[in-house]
Every structure is written in structure tokens, then in C-alpha cells.
Design an enzyme around this catalytic site. Structure first.
Site, PDB file in Angstrom:
ATOM      1  N   HIS A  48       0.810  -1.226   0.000  1.00  0.00           N
ATOM      2  CA  HIS A  48       0.000   0.000   0.000  1.00  0.00           C
ATOM      3  C   HIS A  48       0.837   1.268   0.000  1.00  0.00           C
ATOM      4  CE1 HIS A  48      -3.764  -2.096   0.114  1.00  0.00           C
ATOM      5  NE2 HIS A  48      -3.414  -2.793   1.179  1.00  0.00           N
ATOM      6  N   ARG A  73       6.944  -5.947   3.072  1.00  0.00           N
ATOM      7  CA  ARG A  73       5.731  -6.514   2.500  1.00  0.00           C
ATOM      8  C   ARG A  73       5.731  -6.264   0.992  1.00  0.00           C
ATOM      9  NH1 ARG A  73      -0.536  -5.566   4.275  1.00  0.00           N
ATOM     10  NH2 ARG A  73      -0.154  -3.358   3.780  1.00  0.00           N
ATOM     11  N   ASP A  87      17.637 -10.666  -2.657  1.00  0.00           N
ATOM     12  CA  ASP A  87      18.999 -10.319  -3.083  1.00  0.00           C
ATOM     13  C   ASP A  87      19.398  -8.920  -2.618  1.00  0.00           C
ATOM     14  OD1 ASP A  87      19.220 -12.058  -6.331  1.00  0.00           O
ATOM     15  OD2 ASP A  87      19.374 -12.763  -4.253  1.00  0.00           O
ATOM     16  N   GLU A 152      -6.094 -12.959   5.701  1.00  0.00           N
ATOM     17  CA  GLU A 152      -6.938 -11.740   5.758  1.00  0.00           C
ATOM     18  C   GLU A 152      -8.213 -11.870   4.928  1.00  0.00           C
ATOM     19  OE1 GLU A 152      -4.591  -8.446   4.458  1.00  0.00           O
ATOM     20  OE2 GLU A 152      -3.532  -9.600   2.968  1.00  0.00           O
ATOM     21  N   ASP A 178      -8.521  -6.018   5.884  1.00  0.00           N
ATOM     22  CA  ASP A 178      -9.008  -6.826   4.751  1.00  0.00           C
ATOM     23  C   ASP A 178      -9.915  -7.954   5.222  1.00  0.00           C
ATOM     24  OD1 ASP A 178      -6.018  -6.098   3.076  1.00  0.00           O
ATOM     25  OD2 ASP A 178      -8.007  -5.758   2.211  1.00  0.00           O
TER      26      ASP A 178
HETATM   27  O1  LIG Z   1      -5.666  -5.997   6.274  1.00  0.00           O
HETATM   28  C1  LIG Z   1      -4.973  -5.318   7.046  1.00  0.00           C
HETATM   29  O2  LIG Z   1      -5.375  -4.747   8.096  1.00  0.00           O
HETATM   30  C2  LIG Z   1      -3.536  -5.192   6.721  1.00  0.00           C
HETATM   31  O3  LIG Z   1      -3.010  -6.011   5.990  1.00  0.00           O
HETATM   32  C3  LIG Z   1      -2.845  -3.959   7.213  1.00  0.00           C
HETATM   33  C4  LIG Z   1      -3.213  -2.835   6.277  1.00  0.00           C
HETATM   34  O4  LIG Z   1      -2.884  -3.184   4.959  1.00  0.00           O
HETATM   35  C5  LIG Z   1      -2.409  -1.579   6.645  1.00  0.00           C
HETATM   36  O5  LIG Z   1      -2.102  -0.874   5.483  1.00  0.00           O
HETATM   37  C6  LIG Z   1      -3.196  -0.648   7.522  1.00  0.00           C
HETATM   38  O6  LIG Z   1      -4.385  -0.262   6.903  1.00  0.00           O
END
Ligand SMILES: O=C(O)C(=O)C[C@H](O)[C@@H](O)CO
Length: 267
Positions: A48, A73, A87, A152, A178
Site C-alpha cells: 500500500h 511486505r 537479493d 486476511e 481486509d
Molecule cells: O488488512 C490489514 O489490516 C492489513 O493487511 C494492514 C493494512 O494493509 C495496513 O495498510 C493498515 O491499513
């Protein structure tokens, strides 16, 4: 000389709680700034945050001399992307939206050299081996890679036990935002039904002997997750901290310090 020891992996294996911060400003300068704040780990967000491999790599370098371990991530668990980021010297990866044991098995193979996996051999060109200066890198790298997969979605929860049982999975991270969205509670990561699902997931992950990870922007919820047995948890993001602090400062000035401004809740 072996691959660098992964202190984060060693800590979660001993169930030593690790406190983290989300880093999504996509800035090596900002990453270096927060790396001095004392967190055990920093999540450098390639999903993100507007990051690409070179920028992720620059942030890993920027925090290298701090006591904060970089967890990277990726936007998706693609083998070629995993090869490139390992790497550059990343040793701890968080892969989003893992929903099957087959997907998890492919990720375990992607982070390992043959014969245990399919990671391409090219670290001699990379920072991971200190550009070939670590003579035993190929033989020792696998053991110092920490693979964390994100659960998630309801599909991920359904596959959780099989995923957690896989050798090579070091931890499972529950994504509340999520997961809430998939459960029909978009924007409500703290919904009681989501929290109950997380509690069940943590119990199953613990039973499998794996580390339990999560993140929240709400300290009350952080206490709930800590009590649930989170092994590693992020409690804020550089983005929302910047928004909250900058907004509150202006309002404090304009109101003579009586601002009612609340930190950005985030979601
Ligand atoms: O689903 C989630 O919660 C995450 O994976 C963390 C979010 O992606 C993070 O960007 C906070 O909103």
C-alpha cells in the site's frame, strides 16, 4: 562468514513480543527517521506504499544501522519479486492475501535455494551477500529468512491450519482491515465478529507453534490483541502519525491549546 543472523526470526521463535511500526511514506529519509524511535521492527510496505524494488531496497539500507529490523511486505507473492527483494538483503518478508496451502508451499519454495526451493542464485551481485563478501551466503541464507504470510480473508481462515502446519512458515499475520472487508464489515477492523475471528485464528496459530502477527491503529484494540497472544504487532503508521500530529499542531495553535483534534483513526 555466514549470512547475517535474523534477530527478529530468533525472537519470535522464542515467543518474545516484538513491537512494530508501519512505514508507508516510501521514503528512505522517513524510514531512517522512525528507525531511531526504538521499535523492534518496521514494516516497509510495498503493497500500500508507492514502493518499487529499488525504493524498498533503499529503505532497508536506511534502517540497517538501527535496532529496528526491516520486514518487507511485497504487493503479491510472486517468485521473481521475492528473488529480487531477498537479493537486496531483505531477510523478513510479509506476503499478503495467502488463501491456500498450495500458495503457502510455493512461497516457502520461493524463499529457499535448491534443493529445498527455487530461489534463483544471484546473490553474488546483491547486498544480501555484501556483494560476494559473505563467502558462505548460499549455504547459510535459507535459515536466516523469515517468511510471514497474511491471513486476511475467510478463505485464508479456512486454510489456516494447513498453512500453519507447513515447515518453513515462520509466522501468520492477520490483516484486520481486509479480513473485516471480506467478512462484510468494510472499514470496521475492530468489529466484535472480526475480533472473535482473530482470537480463534491466534489460538490455532499458537497451537501450531507459529508466531502471531497483527497491526492496529487503536491502542485499546492493541491491548486486546496483546492479551490474545500476539507475538509481533504494529501499533501505528508513519503516514497516520504525520497526518494526526500536523493537524493537531495547527488546531492547538488556533485554539490556544484547546484543540479537540484526535489522531487520524485510520482503518
Ligand atoms: O488488512 C490489514 O489490516 C492489513 O493487511 C494492514 C493494512 O494493509 C495496513 O495498510 C493498515 O491499513
Amino acid at each position: 562468514m555466514p549470512a547475517p543472523k535474523n534477530t527478529f526470526k530468533a525472537a519470535i521463535r522464542e515467543d518474545q513480543f516484538q513491537l512494530g511500526l508501519w512505514v508507508a511514506l516510501a521514503s528512505p529519509y522517513a524510514a531512517e527517521i522512525v528507525s531511531g524511535s526504538g521499535y523492534d521492527w518496521l514494516l516497509i510496505d510495498g503493497e500500500h506504499g508507492p514502493n518499487d524494488i529499488p525504493l524498498l531496497s533503499a529503505q532497508i539500507q536506511a534502517v540497517a544501522r538501527s535496532g529496528s529490523h526491516p520486514m518487507v511486505r511485497l504487493p503479491v507473492g510472486e517468485t521473481w519479486m521475492i528473488k529480487q527483494i531477498l537479493d537486496t538483503g531483505a531477510q523478513t518478508l510479509l506476503i499478503p492475501m495467502v488463501e491456500s496451502v498450495e500458495q503457502a508451499q510455493a512461497l516457502v519454495r520461493a524463499v529457499r535455494y535448491p534443493p529445498h526451493g527455487v530461489r534463483g542464485v544471484g546473490a553474488a551481485l546483491g547486498r544480501a551477500s555484501q556483494f560476494s563478501r559473505i563467502g558462505d551466503y548460499l549455504e547459510t541464507a535459507n535459515d536466516e529468512i523469515c517468511l510471514i504470510v497474511q491471513i486476511e480473508s475467510r478463505a485464508g481462515l479456512a486454510a489456516l491450519d494447513d498453512i500453519a502446519a507447513l515447515e518453513g512458515i515462520d509466522g501468520l499475520f492477520i490483516g484486520p482491515s481486509d479480513l473485516a472487508a471480506d467478512m462484510g464489515y468494510l472499514g470496521q477492523p475492530g468489529h466484535p465478529e472480526v475480533t472473535a475471528a482473530i482470537a480463534d485464528a491466534f489460538a490455532r496459530i499458537k497451537k501450531a507453534g507459529r508466531a502471531r502477527g497483527i497491526m492496529t491503529l487503536n491502542l485499546d484494540q492493541a491491548g486486546i490483541y496483546r492479551d490474545m497472544g500476539a507475538t509481533f504487532m504494529a501499533i501505528g503508521t508513519d503516514v497516520t502519525l504525520l497526518v494526526g500530529a500536523s493537524t493537531k499542531l495547527r488546531e492547538d495553535f488556533l485554539t490556544g491549546g484547546k484543540s479537540e483534534a484526535k489522531p487520524v483513526a485510520g482503518y
